[in-house]
Design a protein around this motif. Structure first.
Motif, PDB file in Angstrom:
ATOM      1  N   LEU A  25      13.740  -2.110   7.695  1.00 49.69           N
ATOM      2  CA  LEU A  25      14.105  -1.079   6.716  1.00 49.69           C
ATOM      3  C   LEU A  25      15.166  -0.097   7.205  1.00 49.69           C
ATOM      4  O   LEU A  25      15.994   0.348   6.421  1.00 49.69           O
ATOM      5  N   ARG A  84       0.840  -1.206   0.000  1.00 47.18           N
ATOM      6  CA  ARG A  84       0.000   0.000   0.000  1.00 47.18           C
ATOM      7  C   ARG A  84       0.875   1.257   0.000  1.00 47.18           C
ATOM      8  O   ARG A  84       0.624   2.201  -0.728  1.00 47.18           O
ATOM      9  N   LEU A  96       3.026   7.143   4.002  1.00 41.18           N
ATOM     10  CA  LEU A  96       2.940   7.596   2.614  1.00 41.18           C
ATOM     11  C   LEU A  96       1.518   7.924   2.180  1.00 41.18           C
ATOM     12  O   LEU A  96       1.309   8.615   1.193  1.00 41.18           O
ATOM     13  N   GLU A 139       2.196   3.148  11.426  1.00 41.98           N
ATOM     14  CA  GLU A 139       1.304   2.661  12.481  1.00 41.98           C
ATOM     15  C   GLU A 139      -0.130   2.542  11.963  1.00 41.98           C
ATOM     16  O   GLU A 139      -0.486   3.132  10.949  1.00 41.98           O
TER      17      GLU A 139
END
Ligand code: ATP
Length: 248
Positions: free
Chosen positions: A86, A42, A186, A166
């Protein structure tokens, strides 16, 4: 068996593919939940729409976030599986630069994953990691089961919490507890993006090095309050949406 893929550096999506590999590797090492891989998908879609760059709006949000962390008395940085896979190094660096505590905070909590994430953070220099095992015994009001557990010495008593990537329920519940919330998301339309006080609409992989640099350069600044108070989150979110719609 582990699969190793070589991504040609001139591939047009090289950066995005390398990030995917980090997550898949994190999944194999027990850091990332299967659901975390879907959540990343997503994020990628929005990153494509925003032009895969750290916009001026994101830069402004990062500076305000660095100022807020430096102004806070009990800042806590929350790390989940995707974040640990990441950018573990930058999370530890940010905690050191802002004297924040680090807490492992999982939507899909298992003892094994908690420990794997803790060890990954320690490998990158974290001294003390909150939120592990029985220590995560305080409850965020309103939330159900494992999703509401937090450390009574960490998120529970924090004045500011940095919760990148989150979910909306938990962000809203933390905001209702009176905490200032900083997030990286994002998707400017998510509930998390809207509930946070500072939303950095950017890929966390690009955000974190910039965030650490900003925190280090603002440490001696006398204008922290001005930088933080001059930031308007809903305006910033609108501008990020405009970039997605209009491409500028
Ligand atoms: P909400 O509950 O807040 O409305 P959601 O249900 O989409 O949103 P989750 O799937 O729990 O939330 O969280 C993932 C969020 O993190 C998504 O909004 C996604 O866009 C974002 N995200 C995923 N990967 C990244 C990344 N690498 N950098 C920044 N944001 C990301």
């Amino acid at each position: 068996m582990h699969r190793h893929i070589t991504i040609p550096p001139d591939h047009p999506r090289a950066g995005s593919l390398q990030t995917r590999e980090l997550l898949v590797d994190g999944f194999r090492r027990g850091l990332v939940a299967a659901e975390g891989l879907i959540a990343h998908g997503r994020g990628e879609a929005y990153d494509y729409l925003i032009g895969e760059k750290t916009t001026q709006q994101a830069q402004r949000a990062i500076k305000a976030a660095a100022a807020l962390l430096l102004l806070s008395r009990r800042p806590v940085i929350s790390v989940n599986g995707n974040v640990a896979a990441l950018c573990p190094k930058e999370m530890v660096e940010l905690a050191k630069a802002t004297r924040a505590a680090i807490e492992v905070n999982l939507f899909y909590r298992t003892g094994q994953r908690e420990l794997a994430i803790k060890e990954e953070l320690q490998r990158h220099g974290a001294k003390h990691v909150l939120g592990i095992g029985m220590k995560a015994s305080a409850r965020i009001p309103e939330l159900q089961s494992e999703r509401r557990r937090v450390d009574p010495e960490g998120i529970f008593v924090a004045d500011t919490v940095f919760v990148p990537l989150e979910d909306g329920d938990r962000t809203e519940a933390l905001a209702r507890m009176g905490k200032k919330i900083i997030t990286v998301d994002l998707n400017p339309l998510s509930r998390t993006a809207k509930a946070a006080h500072i939303t950095i609409v950017d890929n966390i992989v690009r955000t974190m090095p910039y965030f650490v640099k900003s925190a280090l350069s603002l440490r001696e600044s006398k204008s922290l309050k001005k930088i933080y108070q001059g930031f308007d989150n809903s305006r910033n979110l609108h501008e990020s949406l405009r970039i997605i719609k209009e491409g500028v």
